[in-house]
Scaffold this active site. Structure first.
Site, PDB file in Angstrom:
ATOM      1  N   CYS A 175       0.814  -1.229   0.000  1.00 38.45           N
ATOM      2  CA  CYS A 175       0.000   0.000   0.000  1.00 38.45           C
ATOM      3  C   CYS A 175       0.837   1.263   0.000  1.00 38.45           C
ATOM      4  CB  CYS A 175      -0.937   0.001   1.199  1.00 38.45           C
ATOM      5  SG  CYS A 175      -0.059   0.099   2.765  1.00 38.45           S
ATOM      6  N   ASP A 228       2.535   2.544   2.609  1.00 32.53           N
ATOM      7  CA  ASP A 228       2.659   3.202   3.913  1.00 32.53           C
ATOM      8  C   ASP A 228       4.069   3.005   4.463  1.00 32.53           C
ATOM      9  OD1 ASP A 228      -0.007   3.854   3.768  1.00 32.53           O
ATOM     10  OD2 ASP A 228      -0.686   2.268   5.106  1.00 32.53           O
ATOM     11  N   CYS A 232      -1.982   6.437   4.778  1.00 27.42           N
ATOM     12  CA  CYS A 232      -3.400   6.756   4.908  1.00 27.42           C
ATOM     13  C   CYS A 232      -3.730   7.193   6.336  1.00 27.42           C
ATOM     14  CB  CYS A 232      -4.240   5.540   4.523  1.00 27.42           C
ATOM     15  SG  CYS A 232      -4.027   4.139   5.629  1.00 27.42           S
ATOM     16  N   CYS A 253      -2.261  -1.503   8.836  1.00 27.52           N
ATOM     17  CA  CYS A 253      -1.783  -0.274   9.482  1.00 27.52           C
ATOM     18  C   CYS A 253      -1.421  -0.533  10.947  1.00 27.52           C
ATOM     19  CB  CYS A 253      -2.840   0.820   9.389  1.00 27.52           C
ATOM     20  SG  CYS A 253      -3.246   1.276   7.698  1.00 27.52           S
TER      21      CYS A 253
END
Length: 172
Positions: free
Chosen positions: A65, A67, A92, A135
């Protein structure tokens, strides 16, 4: 491209500036209020000097993603307690919120205690949907990496200190 857009408009029979037809329902993706709070008002943003022997730095990322999370802890060498924590995250809202929560949770705890913080606890606290669980996993990995970095620095400093003391004693 224009041809595709005009075909889509014809199919939907609605101009692009109008609401979708009555049969089509667009649902907004809503984040839990804790995620929004930590995103809008992130706690402990910033960084410490990574060369400081009392600072441990964890840098982790999720290639899927994009991150990237840097979490740093500042440890009181006498007590082994984490006295401060900072983070910088590129990602995000869920990644930023997970980092913010992680820094709040590690402050004031012993090194051994923070290793017991699990991604599932962070995800549950923030009410993260399954698609955003990575996350909270990043936050857990960042905590572990920061502790490992601090312990590596401490072991290295101890080894250097013993070698230097021994040399001085031998030459004296």
């Amino acid at each position: 491209m224009l041809r595709i857009a005009s075909s889509a408009k014809r199919l939907l029979r609605t101009p692009s500036f109008e609401a979708p037809p009555l049969g089509v329902r667009v649902l907004p993706r809503l984040y839990h209020e804790r995620v929004v709070d930590h995103y809008d008002n992130p706690r402990n943003v910033g960084s410490f000097d990574k060369n400081d022997p009392t600072v441990g730095t964890g840098l982790v990322g999720a290639p899927a993603c994009g991150d990237v999370m840097k979490l740093q802890i500042k440890v009181d060498e006498k007590t082994g307690k984490i006295v401060d924590a900072r983070f910088k995250t590129f990602g995000c809202g869920s990644a930023i919120a997970s980092s913010s929560v992680a820094t709040e949770w590690v402050k004031g705890k012993q090194m051994e205690e923070v290793l017991s913080i699990k991604n599932t606890e962070i995800a549950k606290h923030l009410s993260l949907p399954p698609v955003k669980l990575h996350c909270s996993m990043l936050a857990e990995d960042a905590i572990k990496a920061a502790v490992k970095d601090y312990e590596t620095k401490r072991a290295s400093a101890t080894a250097d200190g013993q070698g230097t003391t021994g040399e001085k004693a031998a030459t004296a």
